[in-house]
Structures are given as structure tokens and as C-alpha cells.
Design a protein around this motif. Structure first.
Motif, PDB file in Angstrom:
ATOM      1  N   GLU A 146      -2.570 -10.019  -7.309  1.00 46.16           N
ATOM      2  CA  GLU A 146      -1.359  -9.210  -7.276  1.00 46.16           C
ATOM      3  C   GLU A 146      -1.119  -8.577  -5.901  1.00 46.16           C
ATOM      4  OE1 GLU A 146      -1.803  -6.279 -10.297  1.00 46.16           O
ATOM      5  OE2 GLU A 146      -1.978  -7.727 -11.926  1.00 46.16           O
ATOM      6  N   LEU A 147      -2.004  -8.802  -4.939  1.00 44.77           N
ATOM      7  CA  LEU A 147      -1.974  -8.088  -3.667  1.00 44.77           C
ATOM      8  C   LEU A 147      -0.632  -8.206  -2.952  1.00 44.77           C
ATOM      9  CD1 LEU A 147      -3.785  -6.418  -1.708  1.00 44.77           C
ATOM     10  CD2 LEU A 147      -4.325  -8.568  -0.565  1.00 44.77           C
ATOM     11  N   ALA A 148      -0.114  -9.417  -2.848  1.00 45.78           N
ATOM     12  CA  ALA A 148       1.131  -9.619  -2.105  1.00 45.78           C
ATOM     13  C   ALA A 148       2.342  -9.049  -2.841  1.00 45.78           C
ATOM     14  CB  ALA A 148       1.347 -11.099  -1.830  1.00 45.78           C
ATOM     15  N   GLY A 149       2.236  -8.908  -4.143  1.00 47.58           N
ATOM     16  CA  GLY A 149       3.375  -8.506  -4.948  1.00 47.58           C
ATOM     17  C   GLY A 149       3.882  -7.103  -4.706  1.00 47.58           C
ATOM     18  N   HIS A 150       3.134  -6.296  -3.960  1.00 40.89           N
ATOM     19  CA  HIS A 150       3.551  -4.928  -3.683  1.00 40.89           C
ATOM     20  C   HIS A 150       4.493  -4.835  -2.479  1.00 40.89           C
ATOM     21  CE1 HIS A 150       0.655  -3.447  -6.620  1.00 40.89           C
ATOM     22  NE2 HIS A 150      -0.286  -4.183  -6.041  1.00 40.89           N
ATOM     23  N   ASN A 151       4.778  -5.967  -1.845  1.00 39.81           N
ATOM     24  CA  ASN A 151       5.622  -5.962  -0.659  1.00 39.81           C
ATOM     25  C   ASN A 151       7.110  -5.924  -1.023  1.00 39.81           C
ATOM     26  OD1 ASN A 151       4.036  -6.517   2.064  1.00 39.81           O
ATOM     27  ND2 ASN A 151       2.956  -7.571   0.403  1.00 39.81           N
ATOM     28  N   ARG A 152       7.911  -5.501  -0.042  1.00 41.72           N
ATOM     29  CA  ARG A 152       9.362  -5.520  -0.217  1.00 41.72           C
ATOM     30  C   ARG A 152       9.841  -6.963  -0.386  1.00 41.72           C
ATOM     31  NH1 ARG A 152      10.648  -3.698   5.066  1.00 41.72           N
ATOM     32  NH2 ARG A 152       8.437  -3.382   5.486  1.00 41.72           N
ATOM     33  N   PRO A 153      10.955  -7.189  -1.090  1.00 41.49           N
ATOM     34  CA  PRO A 153      11.393  -8.556  -1.405  1.00 41.49           C
ATOM     35  C   PRO A 153      11.516  -9.463  -0.196  1.00 41.49           C
ATOM     36  CG  PRO A 153      12.657  -6.978  -2.687  1.00 41.49           C
ATOM     37  CD  PRO A 153      11.808  -6.174  -1.744  1.00 41.49           C
ATOM     38  N   GLU A 154      12.057  -8.947   0.913  1.00 40.24           N
ATOM     39  CA  GLU A 154      12.242  -9.803   2.082  1.00 40.24           C
ATOM     40  C   GLU A 154      10.903 -10.192   2.706  1.00 40.24           C
ATOM     41  OE1 GLU A 154      12.748  -5.475   3.512  1.00 40.24           O
ATOM     42  OE2 GLU A 154      13.171  -6.695   1.727  1.00 40.24           O
ATOM     43  N   VAL A 155       9.926  -9.288   2.614  1.00 43.64           N
ATOM     44  CA  VAL A 155       8.590  -9.596   3.130  1.00 43.64           C
ATOM     45  C   VAL A 155       7.888 -10.580   2.201  1.00 43.64           C
ATOM     46  CG1 VAL A 155       6.338  -8.631   3.720  1.00 43.64           C
ATOM     47  CG2 VAL A 155       8.432  -7.358   4.268  1.00 43.64           C
ATOM     48  N   LEU A 156       8.077 -10.404   0.919  1.00 35.80           N
ATOM     49  CA  LEU A 156       7.470 -11.297  -0.057  1.00 35.80           C
ATOM     50  C   LEU A 156       7.934 -12.729   0.138  1.00 35.80           C
ATOM     51  CD1 LEU A 156       5.541 -11.348  -2.429  1.00 35.80           C
ATOM     52  CD2 LEU A 156       7.456 -10.816  -3.938  1.00 35.80           C
TER      53      LEU A 156
END
Length: 251
Positions: free
Chosen positions: A196-206
Motif C-alpha cells: 500500500e506504500l505508493a497509494g498514499h501519494n497524490r493522484p498525479e504522483v501516483l
């Protein structure tokens, strides 16, 4: 060496690498204290460990709060009797360009990746030193989970790089300080893992993250848990100081 008669404390245990490491260490015979904020997830993990015949203590805590981190360590030592292994796994990765980045994201990474780790390490170190001097294995372990980002700085990862490089420097200096007392300090640096680590990023960063890693087969949490278990089950005279693990296809 199995871990029978020992106690492990794992932070960030409610998902991903932390959950997988907790299961793996319990299967090696350790009683495991699982620490995180999400109580429901911890209860599910505890049920799984108990179902396998393991011993587990659930501790709901936010390790970015020093008092809660210290209490988690003290409860583990009090209720399970000792601490032989500390796995500092809790962390957050918030990427993106530095210009215009929310300061709250930078603060959050420092709070979890650095301060939370330090609070737990500081509180647990006396117990680790005691365990190393008094069986059953006469050795104790602190495993600090870092990242490839602790070795390779990249554009868009500046503060995450900062925190993980700091963890690496802290680990090596502490290793030199307590190694002769048979407290082993190990650094694990995973590449891309399916968590789940990457999922905490803002949508554009994701979207950027997905574009970069979407075409490769990522590692699973159990792959890193296996590495952590390997480290802490070495004979007393063997210390794995640093372990870099990437997916085969990752550049």
C-alpha cells in the motif's frame, strides 16, 4: 537458528512487509508484538498468527508520538517478558517535485521514517542489550527497513531520499557502537514491492509511479519478510549488515 523463546516487535504491522514479517517470525517460534494504528487490521493479523499456533500481542499505537512508541516497547517487554528483535518497518513514501510540494508531506515522512524509528530504537535498545547478554540465543537484532531510495537519489524523491539515507547512516553508526555487545543492526533496502506504500501519494504522483513500475513484476511482502527472517536467524557470530533487494526487472 530458530527463534523459540524470543520476542520480536514489528512496527507498521497492519499491512505489507510488516504483516508478512510478523507471520514469518512467529513461524520461527518468536512471540510477536504487532504495532500499528489500524486495530482492525492488527486483530486480523493476530488471528492468523494464532491460527498457526503462534503467540502474538496486539498494540495499537502511532509511533510518531514518542509517548506511544515508548509505551509500545514497554508493553512488549512487560507482557511478553523481553525483546530480542525489533523490526523498524513503519514508513511512508510521498513523492513528487519539491517545488510546490505540501510541507505536510515532508513533515509526515520525517515523523514516521526518522523520528518514529528513532523513538522505537531508543526505547528498545536497553532491552536488546539485555537480551544479547542473557539467552536463549545470546544475540539480539534491530532490523531497519529502508529502501533503494536510501542508496540512489532520484528526481522527485528528495525528502524521501533524505529520510532513507538518514536511516542508513544511523544504522551503520549504531552497528559500530553495539555490535561487539552482540546486538546486530541490519539495514534492509527493498526496491519495488506490491504494498500500500505508493497509494498514499497524490493522484498525479501516483500516475507517475504507475508509469515507472507498471511494466515490471514487483516483489511481494513475503519476499522481504523472508529476507528479514534470514537476517535474524543467522548464528550469533554472523551479522548481515545491509541487504539490497530489487525486483529482477527493476533498473
Amino acid at each position: 537458528m530458530r527463534l523459540d523463546g524470543t520476542v520480536a516487535l514489528v512496527t507498521g504491522a497492519s499491512s505489507g512487509i510488516g504483516a508478512a514479517a510478523s507471520v514469518s517470525l512467529a513461524r520461527q517460534g518468536a512471540a510477536v508484538a504487532v504495532v500499528a494504528r489500524r486495530r482492525e487490521r492488527l486483530d486480523e493479523l493476530a488471528a492468523r498468527i494464532r491460527g498457526d499456533g503462534g503467540d502474538v500481542l496486539v498494540i495499537e499505537a502511532d509511533i510518531t508520538q514518542e509517548a506511544q512508541a515508548v509505551e509500545a516497547v514497554e508493553r512488549t517487554a512487560s507482557e511478553l517478558g523481553r525483546i530480542d528483535t525489533l523490526v523498524n518497518n513503519a514508513g511512508v513514501m510521498l513523492l513528487g517535485p519539491a517545488a510546490g510540494a505540501p510541507m505536510t508531506e515532508w513533515q509526515r515522512m520525517v515523523e514516521i521514517n526518522v523520528l518514529g524509528l528513532l523513538y522505537c530504537a531508543h526505547a528498545a535498545l536497553p532491552y536488546l542489550l539485555k537480551a544479547a547478554g542473557a539467552g536463549p540465543r545470546h544475540v539480539a537484532d534491530m532490523v531497519n527497513v529502508s529502501s533503494v531510495a536510501g542508496r540512489v537519489p532520484r528526481s522527485g524523491s528528495s525528502v524521501y531520499n533524505l529520510t532513507k539515507h538518514g536511516v542508513g547512516a544511523f544504522s551503520e553508526a549504531l552497528r559500530q557502537e553495539v555490535g561487539q555487545k552482540h546486538v546486530r543492526i541490519s539495514l534492509v533496502e527493498p526496491g519495488a514491492v506490491e504494498t500500500e506504500l505508493a497509494g498514499h501519494n497524490r493522484p498525479e504522483v501516483l500516475e507517475t509511479i504507475r508509469a515507472r513500475f507498471g511494466g515490471i513484476e514487483r516483489m511481494q511482502p513475503e519476499d522481504i519478510a523472508d529476507a528479514i527472517t534470514y537476517i535474524v536467524t543467522r548464528p550469533r557470530h554472523v551479522a548481515v549488515n545491509e541487504l539490497l533487494i530489487r525486483p529482477t526487472e527493476q533498473e
